[in-house]
Design an enzyme around this catalytic site. Structure first.
Site, short mmCIF file in Angstrom:
data_model
loop_
_atom_site.label_atom_id
_atom_site.label_comp_id
_atom_site.label_asym_id
_atom_site.label_seq_id
_atom_site.Cartn_x
_atom_site.Cartn_y
_atom_site.Cartn_z
N ASN A 8 0.88 -1.17 0.00
CA ASN A 8 0.00 0.00 0.00
C ASN A 8 0.92 1.22 0.00
OD1 ASN A 8 -1.77 2.08 0.59
ND2 ASN A 8 -2.19 1.41 2.69
N HIS A 93 -9.39 1.54 4.98
CA HIS A 93 -8.10 1.68 5.66
C HIS A 93 -8.28 2.67 6.83
CE1 HIS A 93 -3.97 2.75 6.57
NE2 HIS A 93 -3.63 1.61 6.00
N GLU A 164 -5.39 -4.78 10.85
CA GLU A 164 -4.32 -3.81 11.07
C GLU A 164 -4.57 -3.06 12.37
OE1 GLU A 164 -2.33 -2.65 7.10
OE2 GLU A 164 -4.11 -1.41 7.29
N SER A 209 3.51 -2.37 10.36
CA SER A 209 4.96 -2.48 10.59
C SER A 209 5.56 -3.81 10.16
CB SER A 209 5.29 -2.18 12.07
OG SER A 209 4.94 -0.85 12.39
P1 PGA Z 1 3.00 0.15 7.70
O1 PGA Z 1 1.50 0.47 7.16
O2 PGA Z 1 3.43 -1.15 7.09
O3 PGA Z 1 3.81 1.31 7.24
O4 PGA Z 1 2.90 0.04 9.19
C1 PGA Z 1 0.58 -0.56 7.00
C2 PGA Z 1 -0.70 -0.01 6.42
O5 PGA Z 1 -1.09 1.10 6.78
O6 PGA Z 1 -1.37 -0.68 5.60
#
Ligand code: PGA
Length: 268
Positions: A8, A93, A164, A209
């Protein structure tokens, strides 16, 4: 169905970054081909990213409007994403929910729009830090699923729920394996309650992350069907590390066995 490795890019990327997509395609070419690779990019890049992906990287959008067309200045419909070459779209999201006040009901109408246009859909859910601290992570996710998922929808292969936790996005903090397993099991149970057997076609991704360093330990959890990656999807060097980690997991576990174990665990 193998693992889904989804990127993403958020509001990042001009045309000069498309070489990253080509480099990811090159990596996908050299891995076993059991897993699916998707990169969701800003709408302005979709057509060129499809070319750069060379049929090895599926390209998606990051959000869509609910309607087909009309007086919605600045919005982009699922049909438009499809027309530009996208095959999938993320809806709900947490950044959309927080920055654009998107409710579960709005997310559900966007998921319907995505399927109407023939796109695979990734519906994001996840608890806040406060909800986790209160011991309400499972109930928060369960409520979000019930309200954001149009259960009568026919979900195409490639569609997924992305778990998430908000406190893990962009923070470098990742839940423990036990915490991920607990939430993913609870999501699978909720999907079974809502959709019956049809839920087997829906993957459950972990996001927040994810890096090339921690991807293997997350992906080897049998309840995890893939990952949704923000920051580490921007550079092919990092994202390819995650693709290779997924490849190692599928090679070790053997996909059919993994699915069997998964089915067994969800039936209990
Ligand atoms: P990140 O974001 O991998 O930078 O933590 C994940 C996301 O928002 O889909």
């Amino acid at each position: 169905m193998g693992l889904l490795i989804a990127g993403n890019w958020k509001m990042n990327g001009l045309g000069d970054r498309l070489g990253e997509v080509s480099a990811v395609a090159e990596c996908a070419r050299t891995t076993s081909g059991h897993n699916d690779v998707l990169i969701c990019v800003p709408s302005t890049l979709i057509t060129r990213a499809v070319e750069a992906g060379a049929g090895l990287v599926v390209i998606g959008g990051e959000d869509c409007g609910a309607g087909v067309s009309g007086a919605f200045t600045g919005d982009i419909s699922a049909e438009m994403l499809k027309d530009a070459g996208a095959s999938a779209v993320i809806v709900g999201h947490s950044e959309r929910r927080r920055n654009h006040n998107e409710t579960d009901a709005m997310v559900a109408t966007k998921a319907v729009a995505a399927r109407r246009a023939g796109l695979a859909v990734i519906i994001c859910i996840g608890e806040t830090q406060a909800q986790r601290d209160e011991g309400a992570a499972l109930s928060a996710c369960s409520a979000q699923i019930a309200a954001s998922l149009p259960v009568d929808l026919e979900f195409s292969e490639g569609s997924a729920i992305a778990y998430e936790p908000l406190w893990a996005i962009g923070t470098g903090r990742v839940p423990t394996a036990g915490e991920i397993v607990e939430v993913h099991q609870s999501i699978r149970q909720r999907l079974t309650d809502l959709m019956g057997d049809r839920n087997h076609g829906l993957r459950i991704l972990y996001g927040g992350s994810v890096t090339a360093e921690n991807a293997e330990s997350i992906l080897e959890l049998p309840q995890v069907d893939g990952v949704l990656v923000g920051g580490a999807s921007l550079r092919s060097h990092d994202f390819n590390g995650i693709i290779r980690a997924a490849d190692a997991v599928t090679r070790h576990s053997g996909d059919p066995l993994r699915r069997l174990r998964h089915a067994y665990e969800t039936d209990r």
